[in-house]
Design a protein around this motif. Structure first.
Motif, PDB file in Angstrom:
ATOM      1  N   LEU A 162     143.910  26.489 -73.259  1.00 21.95           N
ATOM      2  CA  LEU A 162     142.595  25.969 -72.900  1.00 21.95           C
ATOM      3  C   LEU A 162     142.735  24.825 -71.900  1.00 21.95           C
ATOM      4  N   ALA A 163     143.615  23.885 -72.175  1.00 24.47           N
ATOM      5  CA  ALA A 163     143.809  22.756 -71.255  1.00 24.47           C
ATOM      6  C   ALA A 163     144.237  23.254 -69.877  1.00 24.47           C
ATOM      7  N   TRP A 164     145.124  24.226 -69.839  1.00 23.31           N
ATOM      8  CA  TRP A 164     145.592  24.799 -68.570  1.00 23.31           C
ATOM      9  C   TRP A 164     144.432  25.416 -67.801  1.00 23.31           C
ATOM     10  N   GLU A 165     143.614  26.219 -68.495  1.00 25.05           N
ATOM     11  CA  GLU A 165     142.506  26.905 -67.828  1.00 25.05           C
ATOM     12  C   GLU A 165     141.435  25.917 -67.349  1.00 25.05           C
ATOM     13  N   LEU A 166     141.172  24.876 -68.117  1.00 21.20           N
ATOM     14  CA  LEU A 166     140.206  23.868 -67.675  1.00 21.20           C
ATOM     15  C   LEU A 166     140.723  23.160 -66.426  1.00 21.20           C
ATOM     16  N   ARG A 167     141.992  22.823 -66.421  1.00 21.67           N
ATOM     17  CA  ARG A 167     142.576  22.174 -65.246  1.00 21.67           C
ATOM     18  C   ARG A 167     142.551  23.114 -64.047  1.00 21.67           C
ATOM     19  N   SER A 168     142.876  24.392 -64.254  1.00 17.82           N
ATOM     20  CA  SER A 168     142.845  25.369 -63.159  1.00 17.82           C
ATOM     21  C   SER A 168     141.441  25.466 -62.572  1.00 17.82           C
ATOM     22  N   HIS A 169     140.447  25.439 -63.426  1.00 17.31           N
ATOM     23  CA  HIS A 169     139.055  25.523 -62.970  1.00 17.31           C
ATOM     24  C   HIS A 169     138.715  24.297 -62.121  1.00 17.31           C
TER      25      HIS A 169
END
Length: 180
Positions: free
Chosen positions: A63-70
């Protein structure tokens, strides 16, 4: 801006990362897949945020990775191709029969993507295992069902990628994104 963010999802070993790599080679912006990178990093440091060690911690890191990617996605006019997205975390939690915490649900509502999500269907003929991909082909099929179900539940229109060459998939994808 989120209308430029195109998600490719599906089960493991279905050719989605290969297609994303081809998009990058053609000059398009892209993100990296969270799960594979987290497994590589956690394995290298002896961490426990691994799908076979601590599923909930693994999901939080994804989740943290995907939020940062966004948030870190390139600005501009062209599309950005995401190798999975926030909703994939929900699919993973459902697959593993884990509860979806309220903050993960909220993230899926706030961090949106293009309405069309492209799904790479299970493709046993190209499926292989490696150091990070330990799932069976049957689990890959269950993963596909879980992630596509999650995207449908969050209001996305799923477009199934054809089981075709990378070039044919590329043409299909680019012909079906319909950016506004």
């Amino acid at each position: 801006m989120s209308e430029r963010f195109i998600v490719l999802t599906g089960g493991p070993g279905s050719g989605k990362s290969t297609l994303i790599d081809r998009l990058e080679a053609a000059g398009y912006a892209r993100t990296e897949e969270a799960g594979r990178a987290i497994i590589q990093d956690q394995s290298a440091i002896g961490g426990r945020a691994l799908p076979w060690a601590d599923k909930d911690l693994f999901a939080e890191l994804m989740l943290a990775w995907e939020l940062r990617s966004h948030r870190a996605a390139p600005t501009g006019d062209g599309p950005v191709f995401f190798d999975r997205g926030v909703v994939d975390v929900i699919g993973y939690l459902r697959l593993e029969d884990r509860p979806v915490p309220p903050h993960v649900h909220e993230a899926a509502l706030r961090f949106r993507y293009h309405r069309r999500v492209f799904a790479a269907p299970p493709w046993p003929e190209i499926y292989t295992n490696d150091a990070e991909r330990k799932q069976s082909p049957e689990e890959a099929e269950r993963t596909y069902a879980a992630v596509t179900g999650a995207y449908a539940d969050y209001g996305y229109e799923l477009v199934t990628l054809p089981k075709a060459s990378v070039e044919d998939r590329l043409g299909f994808l680019l012909g079906n994104i319909h950016l506004s």
